[in-house]
Design an enzyme around this catalytic site. Structure first.
Site, PDB file in Angstrom:
ATOM      1  N   ASP A  43      38.753  39.412  49.481  1.00 45.66           N
ATOM      2  CA  ASP A  43      39.266  39.871  48.185  1.00 45.66           C
ATOM      3  C   ASP A  43      38.243  40.764  47.495  1.00 45.66           C
ATOM      4  O   ASP A  43      37.191  40.301  47.055  1.00 45.66           O
ATOM      5  CB  ASP A  43      39.568  38.662  47.287  1.00 45.66           C
ATOM      6  N   TYR A  48      34.668  46.493  41.733  1.00 47.04           N
ATOM      7  CA  TYR A  48      33.507  45.767  42.284  1.00 47.04           C
ATOM      8  C   TYR A  48      32.513  46.745  42.929  1.00 47.04           C
ATOM      9  O   TYR A  48      31.390  46.383  43.228  1.00 47.04           O
ATOM     10  CB  TYR A  48      33.924  44.707  43.320  1.00 47.04           C
ATOM     11  N   LYS A  73      42.289  46.086  44.408  1.00 45.62           N
ATOM     12  CA  LYS A  73      43.002  46.120  43.120  1.00 45.62           C
ATOM     13  C   LYS A  73      42.762  47.446  42.418  1.00 45.62           C
ATOM     14  O   LYS A  73      41.664  48.011  42.511  1.00 45.62           O
ATOM     15  CB  LYS A  73      42.494  44.987  42.199  1.00 45.62           C
ATOM     16  N   HIS A 106      44.881  44.983  38.496  1.00 45.39           N
ATOM     17  CA  HIS A 106      43.775  44.069  38.187  1.00 45.39           C
ATOM     18  C   HIS A 106      43.988  43.290  36.877  1.00 45.39           C
ATOM     19  O   HIS A 106      43.743  42.090  36.815  1.00 45.39           O
ATOM     20  CB  HIS A 106      42.469  44.867  38.138  1.00 45.39           C
TER      21      HIS A 106
HETATM   22  N1  NAP Z   1      41.297  39.318  39.457  1.00 44.35           N
HETATM   23  C1  NAP Z   1      40.285  39.125  38.654  1.00 44.35           C
HETATM   24  O1  NAP Z   1      40.281  39.532  37.494  1.00 44.35           O
HETATM   25  C2  NAP Z   1      39.106  38.363  39.144  1.00 44.35           C
HETATM   26  C3  NAP Z   1      38.118  37.931  38.238  1.00 44.35           C
HETATM   27  C4  NAP Z   1      37.036  37.209  38.735  1.00 44.35           C
HETATM   28  C5  NAP Z   1      36.966  36.939  40.096  1.00 44.35           C
HETATM   29  N2  NAP Z   1      37.920  37.399  40.970  1.00 44.35           N
HETATM   30  C6  NAP Z   1      37.851  37.140  42.428  1.00 44.35           C
HETATM   31  O2  NAP Z   1      37.639  35.759  42.647  1.00 44.35           O
HETATM   32  C7  NAP Z   1      36.459  35.581  43.416  1.00 44.35           C
HETATM   33  C8  NAP Z   1      35.793  34.259  43.107  1.00 44.35           C
HETATM   34  O3  NAP Z   1      35.506  34.133  41.742  1.00 44.35           O
HETATM   35  P1  NAP Z   1      34.007  34.223  41.139  1.00 44.35           P
HETATM   36  O4  NAP Z   1      33.173  35.045  42.026  1.00 44.35           O
HETATM   37  O5  NAP Z   1      34.158  34.632  39.722  1.00 44.35           O
HETATM   38  O6  NAP Z   1      33.496  32.720  41.066  1.00 44.35           O
HETATM   39  P2  NAP Z   1      33.503  31.405  41.996  1.00 44.35           P
HETATM   40  O7  NAP Z   1      33.946  31.697  43.370  1.00 44.35           O
HETATM   41  O8  NAP Z   1      34.191  30.346  41.209  1.00 44.35           O
HETATM   42  O9  NAP Z   1      31.958  31.030  41.990  1.00 44.35           O
HETATM   43  C9  NAP Z   1      30.979  31.825  42.589  1.00 44.35           C
HETATM   44  C10 NAP Z   1      29.609  31.232  42.217  1.00 44.35           C
HETATM   45  O10 NAP Z   1      29.509  29.911  42.765  1.00 44.35           O
HETATM   46  C11 NAP Z   1      28.401  29.848  43.658  1.00 44.35           C
HETATM   47  N3  NAP Z   1      28.835  29.046  44.817  1.00 44.35           N
HETATM   48  C12 NAP Z   1      29.685  29.421  45.807  1.00 44.35           C
HETATM   49  N4  NAP Z   1      29.858  28.429  46.690  1.00 44.35           N
HETATM   50  C13 NAP Z   1      29.124  27.385  46.250  1.00 44.35           C
HETATM   51  C14 NAP Z   1      28.886  26.083  46.744  1.00 44.35           C
HETATM   52  N5  NAP Z   1      29.460  25.668  47.871  1.00 44.35           N
HETATM   53  N6  NAP Z   1      28.071  25.269  46.033  1.00 44.35           N
HETATM   54  C15 NAP Z   1      27.486  25.689  44.877  1.00 44.35           C
HETATM   55  N7  NAP Z   1      27.676  26.913  44.355  1.00 44.35           N
HETATM   56  C16 NAP Z   1      28.482  27.760  45.035  1.00 44.35           C
HETATM   57  C17 NAP Z   1      28.080  31.276  44.049  1.00 44.35           C
HETATM   58  O11 NAP Z   1      26.683  31.431  44.316  1.00 44.35           O
HETATM   59  P3  NAP Z   1      26.057  32.322  45.511  1.00 44.35           P
HETATM   60  O12 NAP Z   1      26.893  33.535  45.707  1.00 44.35           O
HETATM   61  O13 NAP Z   1      24.702  32.633  44.974  1.00 44.35           O
HETATM   62  O14 NAP Z   1      26.008  31.447  46.726  1.00 44.35           O
HETATM   63  C18 NAP Z   1      28.462  32.032  42.778  1.00 44.35           C
HETATM   64  O15 NAP Z   1      27.418  31.966  41.816  1.00 44.35           O
HETATM   65  C19 NAP Z   1      35.626  36.812  43.044  1.00 44.35           C
HETATM   66  O16 NAP Z   1      34.540  37.044  43.910  1.00 44.35           O
HETATM   67  C20 NAP Z   1      36.688  37.878  43.079  1.00 44.35           C
HETATM   68  O17 NAP Z   1      36.996  38.237  44.420  1.00 44.35           O
HETATM   69  C21 NAP Z   1      38.987  38.105  40.495  1.00 44.35           C
END
Ligand code: NAP
Length: 274
Positions: A43, A48, A73, A106
């Site tokens: 994704d 990004y 997106k 998005h």
């Molecule tokens: N459509 C939208 O508007 C929108 C908005 C936000 C996000 N997204 C998508 O959703 C994806 C995921 O959301 P997100 O990146 O906001 O947050 P998330 O996946 O909820 O959390 C990512 C964070 O958690 C840490 N992490 C990952 N696995 C872990 C584990 N097993 N144990 C402990 N910590 C862990 C990562 O650290 P490290 O990387 O340092 O390991 C990072 O700091 C995004 O990357 C993006 O593709 C979309």
């Protein structure tokens, strides 16, 4: 685990998110690591600014393009019919591929009121076979209602913030009634306090799993598509190792009980950033 979208296209239920992953080496390595482990859903998004590295990681992984489900997106400042078609071409060029599996709007950007025209451009890309499925992100029920009324192709997915503190029950119900799948962003609450929560910790301990694995399993059993982000190889592996246990009904209920309708990201009704 695979889900079937309302147009019959099959999509992996668990994938890798790459928001805030640096363009170049970092995103390339994260994507390659994930694909080597077995992930088949990536994704990304134009904003990004890492689509080129995502494409390189996909190619260097050796996994066939048709075995990977790729989402990107269209960004807010590119909304509008012609602008979206141009933005799509730019994304494809950076990704180095000739189609995208899922193309999403998005954010609805209510102040601009362009999301219907933008969606019509997505319908055109779908009709031309340049995307296998189209959908939206951060859409609330009124935004979805407008799309359902004014457009002809039903969105397949609505990607929204969702985790145990923001369960999105009302939106999920609406989506289910309209055959739209809910895809959870920030599924781990961006690594926030949900991972140190006592209830989650106790359930995780019982299954010999980590809190992150327990939260991902909760998403899967809710029927959410889920895209945790990590740049840490051990965590990318950990987050995919969730298919050998199942949460009991009472455990699901206990996690459901943590809902506080609490966001870590912006409210789509107020987010008008270009
Ligand atoms: N459509 C939208 O508007 C929108 C908005 C936000 C996000 N997204 C998508 O959703 C994806 C995921 O959301 P997100 O990146 O906001 O947050 P998330 O996946 O909820 O959390 C990512 C964070 O958690 C840490 N992490 C990952 N696995 C872990 C584990 N097993 N144990 C402990 N910590 C862990 C990562 O650290 P490290 O990387 O340092 O390991 C990072 O700091 C995004 O990357 C993006 O593709 C979309």
């Amino acid at each position: 685990m695979i889900v079937t979208l309302n147009n019959g296209v099959r999509m992996p239920q668990l994938g890798l998110g790459v928001w805030r992953v640096e363009e170049g080496q970092q995103v390339k390595e994260s994507v390659k690591t994930a694909l080597e482990i077995g992930y088949r859903l990536i994704d990304t998004a134009a904003i990004y600014q890492n689509e080129a590295g995502v494409g390189e990681g996909m190619r260097e992984s050796g996994v066939n393009r048709e075995d990977i489900f790729l989402t990107t997106k269209v960004w807010n400042s590119d909304q509008g019919y012609d602008e979206t078609l141009r933005a799509f071409d730019a994304s494809l060029h950076k990704l180095g591929t000739d189609y995208v599996d899922l193309y999403l709007i998005h954010w609805p950007v209510p102040a601009n009121d362009k999301y219907v025209d933008t969606y019509k451009a997505l319908e055109k890309l779908y009709a031309d076979g340049r995307v296998r499925a189209i959908g939206v992100s951060n859409f609330h029920i009124p935004h979805l209602e407008r799309i359902l009324q004014e457009c002809s192709v039903k969105p397949t997915v609505n990607q929204v913030e969702c985790h145990p503190r923001l369960a999105q029950n009302e939106l999920r119900e609406f989506c289910t009634r309209n055959e739209i799948l809910l895809e959870a962003w920030s599924p781990l609450m961006q690594g926030g306090d949900i991972l140190t929560n006592e209830t989650i910790g106790a359930i995780a301990g019982r299954h010999g799993k980590t809190p992150a694995q327990t939260v991902i399993r909760w998403h899967l059993q809710k029927g959410n598509i889920v895209i945790p982000k990590s740049v840490t190889p051990s965590r990318i592996r950990e987050n995919f190792d969730v298919f050998d246990f199942e949460l009991a009904e009472e455990e699901m209920a206990d996690i459901n009980g943590l809902n506080q309708d609490k966001r870590v990201g912006p409210n789509p009704d107020e987010f008008n950033n270009a």
